[in-house]
Design a protein around this motif. Structure first.
Motif, PDB file in Angstrom:
ATOM      1  N   UNK A  15       0.847  -1.189   0.000  1.00  0.00           N
ATOM      2  CA  UNK A  15       0.000   0.000   0.000  1.00  0.00           C
ATOM      3  C   UNK A  15       0.883   1.239   0.000  1.00  0.00           C
ATOM      4  N   UNK A  16       0.517   2.195  -0.858  1.00  0.00           N
ATOM      5  CA  UNK A  16       1.221   3.471  -0.947  1.00  0.00           C
ATOM      6  C   UNK A  16       0.173   4.572  -0.927  1.00  0.00           C
ATOM      7  N   UNK A  17       0.435   5.625  -0.164  1.00  0.00           N
ATOM      8  CA  UNK A  17      -0.471   6.768  -0.095  1.00  0.00           C
ATOM      9  C   UNK A  17       0.197   7.975  -0.738  1.00  0.00           C
ATOM     10  N   UNK A  19      -1.023  12.062  -1.682  1.00  0.00           N
ATOM     11  CA  UNK A  19      -2.035  13.131  -1.710  1.00  0.00           C
ATOM     12  C   UNK A  19      -3.417  12.645  -1.285  1.00  0.00           C
ATOM     13  N   UNK A  20      -3.470  11.837  -0.249  1.00  0.00           N
ATOM     14  CA  UNK A  20      -4.753  11.375   0.281  1.00  0.00           C
ATOM     15  C   UNK A  20      -5.387  10.224  -0.479  1.00  0.00           C
ATOM     16  N   UNK A  21      -4.670   9.671  -1.443  1.00  0.00           N
ATOM     17  CA  UNK A  21      -5.178   8.531  -2.200  1.00  0.00           C
ATOM     18  C   UNK A  21      -4.317   7.314  -1.871  1.00  0.00           C
ATOM     19  N   UNK A  22      -4.975   6.198  -1.573  1.00  0.00           N
ATOM     20  CA  UNK A  22      -4.295   4.947  -1.247  1.00  0.00           C
ATOM     21  C   UNK A  22      -4.296   4.031  -2.463  1.00  0.00           C
ATOM     22  N   UNK A  23      -3.130   3.522  -2.794  1.00  0.00           N
ATOM     23  CA  UNK A  23      -2.971   2.580  -3.901  1.00  0.00           C
ATOM     24  C   UNK A  23      -2.552   1.250  -3.291  1.00  0.00           C
ATOM     25  N   UNK A  24      -3.365   0.237  -3.496  1.00  0.00           N
ATOM     26  CA  UNK A  24      -3.091  -1.084  -2.930  1.00  0.00           C
ATOM     27  C   UNK A  24      -2.660  -2.028  -4.041  1.00  0.00           C
ATOM     28  N   UNK A  25      -1.498  -2.624  -3.844  1.00  0.00           N
ATOM     29  CA  UNK A  25      -0.936  -3.524  -4.835  1.00  0.00           C
ATOM     30  C   UNK A  25      -1.650  -4.860  -4.851  1.00  0.00           C
ATOM     31  N   UNK A  50      -6.276  -3.810   5.471  1.00  0.00           N
ATOM     32  CA  UNK A  50      -5.257  -2.864   5.014  1.00  0.00           C
ATOM     33  C   UNK A  50      -5.788  -1.439   5.009  1.00  0.00           C
ATOM     34  N   UNK A  51      -7.016  -1.263   4.524  1.00  0.00           N
ATOM     35  CA  UNK A  51      -7.610   0.074   4.484  1.00  0.00           C
ATOM     36  C   UNK A  51      -7.780   0.641   5.891  1.00  0.00           C
ATOM     37  N   UNK A  52      -8.288  -0.169   6.800  1.00  0.00           N
ATOM     38  CA  UNK A  52      -8.493   0.298   8.164  1.00  0.00           C
ATOM     39  C   UNK A  52      -7.163   0.670   8.815  1.00  0.00           C
ATOM     40  N   UNK A  53      -6.120  -0.090   8.532  1.00  0.00           N
ATOM     41  CA  UNK A  53      -4.797   0.219   9.066  1.00  0.00           C
ATOM     42  C   UNK A  53      -4.213   1.502   8.514  1.00  0.00           C
ATOM     43  N   UNK A  54      -4.706   1.918   7.358  1.00  0.00           N
ATOM     44  CA  UNK A  54      -4.224   3.146   6.714  1.00  0.00           C
ATOM     45  C   UNK A  54      -5.166   4.329   6.940  1.00  0.00           C
ATOM     46  N   UNK A  55      -6.155   4.154   7.835  1.00  0.00           N
ATOM     47  CA  UNK A  55      -7.072   5.253   8.127  1.00  0.00           C
ATOM     48  C   UNK A  55      -8.183   5.413   7.119  1.00  0.00           C
TER      49      UNK A  55
END
Length: 116
Positions: A15-17, A19-25, A50-55
């Motif tokens: 997962x990479x964030x 500008x407020x956007x999360x990209x999940x591999x 993964x999403x919950x862990x990233x806020x």
């Protein structure tokens, strides 16, 4: 910026964030002995975690791409999908048939989500 690495250290991040956007591999099932419904549940549960862990959470998912080794399994995938994504929030989605994802892997998922 959030970056969480997979065991393939130095090759990619799960997962990479930016500008407020999360990209999940590519998220693959942890148990490849499961049928399509079981693997889909596994992968979507991982996505949620993964999403919950990233806020973030599933309601913030904007787009999902799913790679499947047998398009005939889409009905089973769709039944599980409905448990995670309700009619009030359905992200854009594409499902693509591929020849191989690795031993026993029936699907792989990538996603883009907003950060909550």
């Amino acid at each position: 910026m959030i970056k969480r690495s997979l065991p393939y250290e130095g090759l990619l991040h799960e997962i990479v964030e930016h500008n407020g956007v999360l990209y999940l591999g590519g998220i693959v099932p942890e148990d490849t002995a499961l049928d399509m419904a079981g693997q889909a549940d596994d992968v979507l549960r991982q996505l949620k975690t993964l999403l919950e862990g990233a806020g973030s959470d599933l309601s913030c998912v904007l787009q999902v791409t799913i790679f499947v080794t047998d398009l005939a399994d889409k009905a089973a995938l769709n039944q599980v999908w409905k448990r995670y994504f309700t009619a009030d929030h359905l992200p854009a989605r594409a499902a693509l048939g591929v020849a191989d994802l690795g031993p026993g892997v029936k699907l792989e998922l990538t996603a883009i989500a907003a950060r909550r």
